[in-house]
Design a protein around this motif. Structure first.
Motif, PDB file in Angstrom:
ATOM      1  N   ILE A  51      43.908  35.618  43.164  1.00 15.78           N
ATOM      2  CA  ILE A  51      43.165  34.399  42.871  1.00 15.78           C
ATOM      3  C   ILE A  51      42.510  34.556  41.503  1.00 15.78           C
ATOM      4  O   ILE A  51      42.445  35.654  40.953  1.00 15.78           O
ATOM      5  N   SER A  52      42.018  33.451  40.966  1.00 18.80           N
ATOM      6  CA  SER A  52      41.373  33.532  39.655  1.00 18.80           C
ATOM      7  C   SER A  52      39.960  34.107  39.783  1.00 18.80           C
ATOM      8  O   SER A  52      39.327  34.016  40.841  1.00 18.80           O
ATOM      9  N   VAL A  53      39.497  34.679  38.697  1.00 20.10           N
ATOM     10  CA  VAL A  53      38.144  35.226  38.660  1.00 20.10           C
ATOM     11  C   VAL A  53      37.139  34.097  38.884  1.00 20.10           C
ATOM     12  O   VAL A  53      36.151  34.269  39.605  1.00 20.10           O
ATOM     13  N   GLN A  54      37.402  32.935  38.279  1.00 16.72           N
ATOM     14  CA  GLN A  54      36.489  31.802  38.441  1.00 16.72           C
ATOM     15  C   GLN A  54      36.408  31.361  39.897  1.00 16.72           C
ATOM     16  O   GLN A  54      35.326  31.085  40.410  1.00 16.72           O
ATOM     17  N   PHE A  55      37.562  31.329  40.587  1.00 20.75           N
ATOM     18  CA  PHE A  55      37.559  30.932  41.991  1.00 20.75           C
ATOM     19  C   PHE A  55      36.775  31.939  42.830  1.00 20.75           C
ATOM     20  O   PHE A  55      35.961  31.557  43.669  1.00 20.75           O
ATOM     21  N   LEU A  56      36.987  33.232  42.583  1.00 19.51           N
ATOM     22  CA  LEU A  56      36.228  34.253  43.301  1.00 19.51           C
ATOM     23  C   LEU A  56      34.732  34.099  43.034  1.00 19.51           C
ATOM     24  O   LEU A  56      33.921  34.169  43.948  1.00 19.51           O
ATOM     25  N   LEU A  97      38.986  42.525  41.977  1.00 16.51           N
ATOM     26  CA  LEU A  97      39.232  41.956  43.296  1.00 16.51           C
ATOM     27  C   LEU A  97      40.069  40.691  43.197  1.00 16.51           C
ATOM     28  O   LEU A  97      40.976  40.482  44.005  1.00 16.51           O
ATOM     29  N   ALA A  98      39.788  39.854  42.216  1.00 17.78           N
ATOM     30  CA  ALA A  98      40.569  38.630  42.041  1.00 17.78           C
ATOM     31  C   ALA A  98      42.041  38.956  41.815  1.00 17.78           C
ATOM     32  O   ALA A  98      42.924  38.320  42.406  1.00 17.78           O
ATOM     33  N   ILE A 134      30.189  43.275  49.743  1.00 14.76           N
ATOM     34  CA  ILE A 134      31.240  44.232  50.091  1.00 14.76           C
ATOM     35  C   ILE A 134      31.992  44.660  48.833  1.00 14.76           C
ATOM     36  O   ILE A 134      32.291  45.836  48.639  1.00 14.76           O
ATOM     37  N   ARG A 135      32.279  43.691  47.966  1.00 18.36           N
ATOM     38  CA  ARG A 135      32.980  43.993  46.710  1.00 18.36           C
ATOM     39  C   ARG A 135      32.184  45.013  45.902  1.00 18.36           C
ATOM     40  O   ARG A 135      32.736  46.005  45.404  1.00 18.36           O
TER      41      ARG A 135
END
Length: 104
Positions: free
Chosen positions: A28-33, A22-23, A11-12
């Motif tokens: 949220i963090s890029v790493q978490f995403l 998006l993060a 979807i992103r």
């Protein structure tokens, strides 16, 4: 059926967002995403709702690959592929306008 992480990634990409964009939108963090999209980490319901909101879809769509908005489905089904793409573009613009109004 795709995993939740793959759904979010797909979807992103459809929406034209980078992971960084998006993060940032979702707080949220890029790493978490990245970990979510690669099925390395799970997320809270709050994060799922926030990602769904930022992507302009329902949580049902992310989880099940379909929306619970049955009322509009017959209308969408009647559209040609070209019309569906145009409708998606218009809806994306509409959602951005709504979000801009709410953020001010």
């Amino acid at each position: 059926m795709e995993s939740v992480g793959k759904q979010i990634s797909g979807i992103r990409n459809k929406r034209g967002y980078t992971q960084k964009e998006l993060a940032e939108l979702a707080g949220i963090s890029v790493q978490f995403l990245s970990d979510i999209e690669n099925d390395k980490k799970s997320m809270t319901i709050k994060t799922l709702k926030n990602l769904a909101y930022c992507l302009g879809v329902t949580t049902d769509y992310i989880i099940y690959g379909k929306s619970n908005s049955a009322a509009i489905q017959p209308t969408l089904d009647a559209l040609s592929d070209k019309e569906k793409k145009q409708a998606e573009k218009l809806l994306s613009i509409f959602i951005e306008i709504i979000r801009d109004k709410h953020s001010k």
